[in-house]
Design a protein around this motif. Structure first.
Motif, short mmCIF file in Angstrom:
data_model
loop_
_atom_site.label_atom_id
_atom_site.label_comp_id
_atom_site.label_asym_id
_atom_site.label_seq_id
_atom_site.Cartn_x
_atom_site.Cartn_y
_atom_site.Cartn_z
N GLU A 1 -10.09 -0.63 4.62
CA GLU A 1 -10.13 -1.45 3.39
C GLU A 1 -11.02 -2.67 3.54
O GLU A 1 -11.52 -3.21 2.55
CB GLU A 1 -8.71 -1.94 3.03
CG GLU A 1 -7.75 -0.86 2.57
CD GLU A 1 -7.12 -0.08 3.73
OE1 GLU A 1 -7.60 -0.19 4.89
OE2 GLU A 1 -6.16 0.66 3.47
N GLU A 2 -11.24 -3.11 4.78
CA GLU A 2 -12.03 -4.34 4.98
C GLU A 2 -13.53 -4.09 5.03
O GLU A 2 -14.32 -5.02 4.98
CB GLU A 2 -11.59 -5.03 6.28
CG GLU A 2 -10.38 -5.88 6.10
CD GLU A 2 -10.09 -6.73 7.32
OE1 GLU A 2 -11.04 -7.06 8.08
OE2 GLU A 2 -8.91 -7.05 7.51
N PHE A 3 -13.93 -2.81 5.18
CA PHE A 3 -15.38 -2.61 5.29
C PHE A 3 -15.92 -1.55 4.32
O PHE A 3 -17.06 -1.13 4.44
CB PHE A 3 -15.78 -2.27 6.74
CG PHE A 3 -15.13 -1.04 7.35
CD1 PHE A 3 -15.59 0.22 7.02
CD2 PHE A 3 -14.07 -1.18 8.22
CE1 PHE A 3 -15.01 1.34 7.58
CE2 PHE A 3 -13.46 -0.06 8.79
CZ PHE A 3 -13.94 1.22 8.46
N THR A 4 -15.10 -1.16 3.35
CA THR A 4 -15.53 -0.10 2.43
C THR A 4 -15.52 -0.59 0.99
O THR A 4 -14.57 -1.25 0.57
CB THR A 4 -14.55 1.10 2.53
OG1 THR A 4 -14.29 1.35 3.89
CG2 THR A 4 -15.14 2.34 1.88
N PHE A 5 -16.56 -0.28 0.25
CA PHE A 5 -16.61 -0.60 -1.17
C PHE A 5 -16.92 0.66 -1.95
O PHE A 5 -17.63 1.54 -1.46
CB PHE A 5 -17.73 -1.61 -1.49
CG PHE A 5 -17.69 -2.84 -0.63
CD1 PHE A 5 -16.63 -3.72 -0.69
CD2 PHE A 5 -18.75 -3.13 0.23
CE1 PHE A 5 -16.61 -4.86 0.10
CE2 PHE A 5 -18.75 -4.27 1.00
CZ PHE A 5 -17.67 -5.14 0.94
N THR B 1 -12.33 -1.69 -2.97
CA THR B 1 -12.31 -1.00 -1.69
C THR B 1 -11.70 0.38 -1.86
O THR B 1 -11.09 0.68 -2.89
CB THR B 1 -11.50 -1.83 -0.67
OG1 THR B 1 -11.65 -1.23 0.61
CG2 THR B 1 -10.02 -1.88 -1.03
#
Ligand SMILES: Cc1cc2nc3c(=O)[nH]c(=O)nc-3n(C[C@H](O)[C@H](O)[C@H](O)COP(=O)(O)O)c2cc1C
Length: 229
Positions: free
Chosen positions: A211-215, A223
């Motif tokens: 969740e912290e590195f995906t858009f 996310t």
């Protein structure tokens, strides 16, 4: 071992038991690692298996030089050797003489030459299709043709109960490495991989969640949420 377990528990191992590893095992590790992908399948890697004790000591000294520079950057608050706001590497951000004079205590560096397996990874530059060459920023694509091979070595080593770490501070002393091992000019020193029987396996890895590195659809967009099971 199950694939996902290997992927999620192969932490950097820097301390090894004094247990020899056979050439046969090294061969088998490389024999699996060679199935790594590379741009155009050009397989730019060459591997120096360093057994000579004097050479290993010399590599340790060179590694320590690089490590001092790395630590000097950290002490001054930089991400070591990172491209800065213009996206490019602009040379050392610290006084290298000052860095060279630093003392430090790093267990891994101090005992590097004692690692049971010592692999220097080389990349043949002419085989690297660097698709981001010429862009107005640091080029990164070329490394993608060599580091999957390095990581495959680490994963493959798990199958033999071994662990290790891929290190790159040695690249700061590429010229000395080339002189030491007669490495032709068309090759770059990409990494030093050390392997051995771990003193202990580090399996609880600290990594950012998906969740912290995906858009989705746009940088900064929503996310990708975890699946509901
Ligand atoms: C491209 C690359 C370069 C690295 N260079 C070094 C290095 O020079 N020295 C070192 O001790 N570790 C090096 N490492 C290992 C990282 O520090 C390690 O993978 C990271 O800190 C995660 O550690 P962990 O698996 O224990 O959580 C490198 C790893 C990669 C992928």
């Amino acid at each position: 071992m199950e694939l996902f377990e290997v992927m999620t528990t192969s932490g950097a191992i820097r301390e090894y038991l004094d247990v020899p590893v056979s050439d046969q095992t090294v061969y088998e590790i490389l024999n699996a690692a060679r199935f790594a992908p590379s741009g155009g399948n050009r397989q730019p890697w060459r591997v120096l298996v360093v057994k000579n004790r004097e050479s290993r000591r010399r590599v340790r000294e060179l590694y320590c030089d690089g490590w001092k520079e790395y630590m000097a950057h950290i002490k001054k608050g930089f991400v070591p050797f990172a491209p800065i706001d213009d996206g490019k590497w602009n040379g050392p951000a610290v006084d290298l003489d000052e860095a060279a004079a630093m003392t430090f205590n790093n267990e891994y560096a101090n005992h590097l030459d004692e690692a049971p397996i010592f692999l220097v990874l080389l990349a043949r530059l002419e085989d690297l299709a660097c698709l981001d060459n010429g862009l107005d920023r640091q080029s990164i694509v070329g490394g993608g043709s060599i580091y999957p091979f390095g990581h495959n070595i680490l994963l493959s080593a798990r199958a033999y109960g071994l662990g290790g770490v891929m290190t790159t501070v040695i690249c700061r002393r590429e010229a000395d490495m080339k002189a030491l091992f007669d490495i032709p000019k068309e090759f770059a020193v990409a990494a030093l991989v050390t392997l051995g029987t771990p003193k202990k396996f580090l399996t609880k890895l600290t990594r950012r969640p998906v969740e912290e590195f995906t858009f989705v659809d746009k940088f900064g967009g929503p996310t990708l949420g975890a699946p509901t099971r």
